[in-house]
Write a protein that holds these residues in place. Structure first.
Motif, PDB file in Angstrom:
ATOM      1  N   GLU A   1       6.188 -47.180  14.672  1.00 40.74           N
ATOM      2  CA  GLU A   1       5.204 -47.638  15.634  1.00 40.74           C
ATOM      3  C   GLU A   1       4.700 -48.739  15.182  1.00 40.74           C
ATOM      4  OE1 GLU A   1       1.695 -45.183  15.685  1.00 40.74           O
ATOM      5  OE2 GLU A   1       1.613 -44.891  13.482  1.00 40.74           O
ATOM      6  N   ASN A   2       4.210 -49.565  16.178  1.00 43.76           N
ATOM      7  CA  ASN A   2       3.812 -50.978  16.076  1.00 43.76           C
ATOM      8  C   ASN A   2       2.214 -51.043  15.851  1.00 43.76           C
ATOM      9  OD1 ASN A   2       6.078 -52.226  16.906  1.00 43.76           O
ATOM     10  ND2 ASN A   2       5.203 -52.760  19.192  1.00 43.76           N
TER      11      ASN A   2
ATOM     12  N   ARG B   1      12.121 -51.022  16.376  1.00 47.26           N
ATOM     13  CA  ARG B   1      11.817 -49.738  16.621  1.00 47.26           C
ATOM     14  C   ARG B   1      13.057 -48.692  16.901  1.00 47.26           C
ATOM     15  NH1 ARG B   1       8.212 -52.052  19.510  1.00 47.26           N
ATOM     16  NH2 ARG B   1       8.420 -50.692  21.184  1.00 47.26           N
ATOM     17  N   TRP B   2      13.843 -49.249  17.870  1.00 43.82           N
ATOM     18  CA  TRP B   2      15.103 -48.526  18.235  1.00 43.82           C
ATOM     19  C   TRP B   2      16.098 -48.379  16.956  1.00 43.82           C
ATOM     20  CZ3 TRP B   2      20.106 -49.877  18.885  1.00 43.82           C
ATOM     21  CH2 TRP B   2      21.199 -49.009  19.468  1.00 43.82           C
ATOM     22  N   GLY B   3      16.315 -49.674  16.517  1.00 46.71           N
ATOM     23  CA  GLY B   3      17.400 -49.558  15.495  1.00 46.71           C
ATOM     24  C   GLY B   3      16.756 -48.774  14.205  1.00 46.71           C
ATOM     25  N   THR B   4      15.309 -48.449  13.982  1.00 46.88           N
ATOM     26  CA  THR B   4      14.935 -47.928  13.032  1.00 46.88           C
ATOM     27  C   THR B   4      15.139 -46.456  13.231  1.00 46.88           C
ATOM     28  OG1 THR B   4      13.291 -49.649  12.095  1.00 46.88           O
ATOM     29  CG2 THR B   4      12.844 -47.528  11.473  1.00 46.88           C
ATOM     30  N   ARG B   5      14.776 -46.070  14.329  1.00 49.58           N
ATOM     31  CA  ARG B   5      14.961 -44.693  14.800  1.00 49.58           C
ATOM     32  C   ARG B   5      16.178 -44.340  14.696  1.00 49.58           C
ATOM     33  NH1 ARG B   5      10.971 -46.098  19.387  1.00 49.58           N
ATOM     34  NH2 ARG B   5       9.036 -45.677  18.404  1.00 49.58           N
ATOM     35  N   ASN B   6      17.246 -45.117  14.984  1.00 52.20           N
ATOM     36  CA  ASN B   6      18.532 -44.640  14.854  1.00 52.20           C
ATOM     37  C   ASN B   6      19.039 -44.547  13.479  1.00 52.20           C
ATOM     38  OD1 ASN B   6      19.413 -44.696  17.693  1.00 52.20           O
ATOM     39  ND2 ASN B   6      19.862 -46.690  17.885  1.00 52.20           N
ATOM     40  N   LYS B   7      18.565 -45.374  12.590  1.00 51.53           N
ATOM     41  CA  LYS B   7      18.713 -45.263  11.072  1.00 51.53           C
ATOM     42  C   LYS B   7      18.287 -44.055  10.620  1.00 51.53           C
ATOM     43  CE  LYS B   7      20.921 -47.288   7.765  1.00 51.53           C
ATOM     44  NZ  LYS B   7      22.102 -47.391   7.527  1.00 51.53           N
TER      45      LYS B   7
ATOM     46  N   GLY C   1       9.732 -41.524  12.434  1.00 56.62           N
ATOM     47  CA  GLY C   1       9.444 -42.567  13.592  1.00 56.62           C
ATOM     48  C   GLY C   1       8.794 -43.782  13.023  1.00 56.62           C
TER      49      GLY C   1
ATOM     50  N   VAL D   1      11.156 -54.163  20.729  1.00 57.34           N
ATOM     51  CA  VAL D   1      11.830 -52.834  20.807  1.00 57.34           C
ATOM     52  C   VAL D   1      12.993 -52.579  19.966  1.00 57.34           C
ATOM     53  CG1 VAL D   1      12.866 -51.447  22.666  1.00 57.34           C
ATOM     54  CG2 VAL D   1      10.943 -52.695  23.105  1.00 57.34           C
ATOM     55  N   GLY D   2      13.704 -53.545  19.737  1.00 54.98           N
ATOM     56  CA  GLY D   2      15.124 -53.538  19.060  1.00 54.98           C
ATOM     57  C   GLY D   2      14.835 -53.079  17.552  1.00 54.98           C
TER      58      GLY D   2
END
Length: 77
Positions: A35-36, A18-24, A33, A15-16
C-alpha cells in the motif's frame, strides 16, 4: 509463520510497483499486500516461510523490482 514489514522508498508509488509486488508475493507463496504511504513510500507486509520472506527482501532490493527503489527498511515480527 514469520512476518515482515518493508517500507520501500524511491519512485515506487505507481500501480506497476504494487501490482508487481503482489504478484511476487503470490509467486513466493506469501500472504500480504502493498500500500502507498503519504510520504511517497510503499509499505509491503508479508507473512510466510522465512526463506520466501528473504527472497522477497532480496527481490525488493534487487534490479528486477519495478520502479526505482532507493531504499528498503525491513522490520521482522
Amino acid at each position: 509463520m514469520d512476518r515482515i514489514t518493508a517500507v520501500v522508498s524511491g519512485q515506487v508509488q505507481g500501480v506497476g510497483f504494487r501490482w508487481g509486488t503482489r504478484n511476487k508475493l503470490a509467486d513466493l507463496g506469501l500472504a500480504g499486500g502493498a500500500e502507498n504511504l503519504d510520504d511517497g513510500s510503499v509499505r509491503v507486509v508479508a507473512i510466510g516461510d522465512v526463506a520466501a520472506l528473504d527472497a522477497l527482501i532480496a527481490w525488493l532490493k534487487g534490479p528486477t523490482a519495478p520502479g526505482r527503489v532507493r531504499s528498503v527498511r525491513v522490520q521482522r515480527g
